[in-house]
Scaffold this active site. Sequence first.
Site, PDB file in Angstrom:
ATOM      1  N   ASP A  29       0.771  -1.153   0.051  1.00  0.00           N
ATOM      2  CA  ASP A  29      -0.182  -0.299  -0.211  1.00  0.00           C
ATOM      3  C   ASP A  29       0.889   1.307   0.046  1.00  0.00           C
ATOM      4  OD1 ASP A  29      -2.477   1.461   0.155  1.00  0.00           O
ATOM      5  OD2 ASP A  29      -2.745   1.099   2.003  1.00  0.00           O
ATOM      6  N   ASN A  77     -10.766  -2.835  -6.032  1.00  0.00           N
ATOM      7  CA  ASN A  77     -10.052  -1.690  -6.714  1.00  0.00           C
ATOM      8  C   ASN A  77     -10.708  -1.297  -8.101  1.00  0.00           C
ATOM      9  OD1 ASN A  77      -6.787  -3.041  -5.668  1.00  0.00           O
ATOM     10  ND2 ASN A  77      -7.851  -1.412  -5.063  1.00  0.00           N
TER      11      ASN A  77
HETATM   12  C1  FPP Z   1      -2.127   0.193  -3.081  1.00  0.00           C
HETATM   13  O1  FPP Z   1      -1.467   1.346  -3.139  1.00  0.00           O
HETATM   14  C2  FPP Z   1      -1.421  -0.421  -4.389  1.00  0.00           C
HETATM   15  C3  FPP Z   1      -2.338  -1.121  -5.483  1.00  0.00           C
HETATM   16  C4  FPP Z   1      -3.638  -1.045  -5.405  1.00  0.00           C
HETATM   17  C5  FPP Z   1      -1.578  -1.857  -6.595  1.00  0.00           C
HETATM   18  C6  FPP Z   1      -0.332  -2.470  -6.167  1.00  0.00           C
HETATM   19  C7  FPP Z   1       0.185  -2.683  -7.362  1.00  0.00           C
HETATM   20  C8  FPP Z   1       1.445  -2.865  -7.549  1.00  0.00           C
HETATM   21  C9  FPP Z   1       2.629  -2.598  -6.302  1.00  0.00           C
HETATM   22  C10 FPP Z   1       2.165  -3.058  -8.765  1.00  0.00           C
HETATM   23  C11 FPP Z   1       2.958  -3.991  -8.939  1.00  0.00           C
HETATM   24  C12 FPP Z   1       2.536  -5.650  -8.574  1.00  0.00           C
HETATM   25  C13 FPP Z   1       2.973  -6.215  -9.838  1.00  0.00           C
HETATM   26  C14 FPP Z   1       2.424  -7.826  -9.465  1.00  0.00           C
HETATM   27  C15 FPP Z   1       3.504  -6.072 -11.058  1.00  0.00           C
HETATM   28  P1  FPP Z   1      -2.577   2.641  -3.329  1.00  0.00           P
HETATM   29  O2  FPP Z   1      -2.740   2.877  -4.664  1.00  0.00           O
HETATM   30  O3  FPP Z   1      -3.873   2.249  -2.663  1.00  0.00           O
HETATM   31  O4  FPP Z   1      -1.913   3.706  -2.563  1.00  0.00           O
HETATM   32  P2  FPP Z   1      -2.582   4.923  -1.661  1.00  0.00           P
HETATM   33  O5  FPP Z   1      -3.268   4.329  -0.683  1.00  0.00           O
HETATM   34  O6  FPP Z   1      -1.273   5.907  -1.240  1.00  0.00           O
HETATM   35  O7  FPP Z   1      -3.565   5.864  -2.742  1.00  0.00           O
END
Ligand code: FPP
Length: 251
Positions: A29, A77
Amino acid sequence: MPKDPDTGAAPDAGTGPPNGPRHVAIIMDGNGRWAEAKGRPRLFGHHAGARRVREVVEACPKLGIKYLTIFAFSTENWKRTQTEVAGLMSLFRRYISKETRALASRNVRVRFIGDRVRLDEKLTSLMDQLERETANNDGVHLTVALNYGGRDEVARATRRLAMDVANGKLDPQDVDEETLPKYLDTHVLPDPDLVIRTSGEARISNFLLWQSAYSEYEFIETLWPDFTAEELGRLCTSYGTRDRRFGAVKT
Ligand code: FPP
C-alpha cells in the site's frame, strides 16, 4: 519442519534469521500517496511499486522465505477511476511479459489467486503462460493476488464445495476446517506466518481472511515504493522473536 506441499521437499535450511517466517504475505500500500507527494500521477507510484516487487522476490531466498504472496489488485479496486484501473491492468500485462524470463531463470514458481473472470483475455493468457513456464520451479513460490478478495474467495470456494455436495462427491458431515481450505485458491500453499502492510494503514482489507487467522501482523509506515529488502530482513528477524501460541497456553 513441514515439507513443501507441492514438492514434498524439505524447506531450504540454514538461511534467514532464526525462526524466520516461511510464508510472508504483503499488502503493498501507499503507491498513490508516494507519487502524489512527488507531484506525479498515481500510476507513477504503481510503476515504482512494481520495481520493488523484483527486489523483494530476489531477497527471499537469503531470508529463508519460501512463499511470498503479494496483493496486487483487490476485488474492490475496480472502484478506482477508469484511468487508474486501465493503467494498472496495462502495468500487469507489461510486468508479466517483461519479468517472465527472469522469474523462470531464478527458479521462482509463480501462481495467481483471485477471480480471473473479470480480467481481460490478453492478461489472463499471460498469467497462464507465466504459471506454465514456472510450473517446475521449486525455489521461491510467488503468489500474486489479482482481482482477489478474501470474501469472494470464500464465496467461490463454498460454491464449488456445494456443487460437490450436490453431485454426491462430498458428505456435508465431512465439511470441517480441513475440508474447506481445499476449495480455496490457496489450497496448495501453507498459511502465511507473517502479513505485512505498508503505508501506515492498520487494516487487512479483505486479504487472506481465512488463511491469516493466526498470522503475525506488521503494519509499517513505509510507503510501498520505499520498501527495501533490508526492511523485510528486519521484519523477519523481529518475527523470529515472537511467541506464536495459536491459542494455546505455554507450558
Ligand atoms: C496500493 O497502493 C497498491 C495497489 C492497489 C496496486 C499494487 C500494485 C503494484 C505494487 C504494482 C506491482 C504489482 C505487480 C505484481 C506487478 P494505493 O494506490 O492504494 O496507494 P494509496 O493508498 O497511497 O493511494
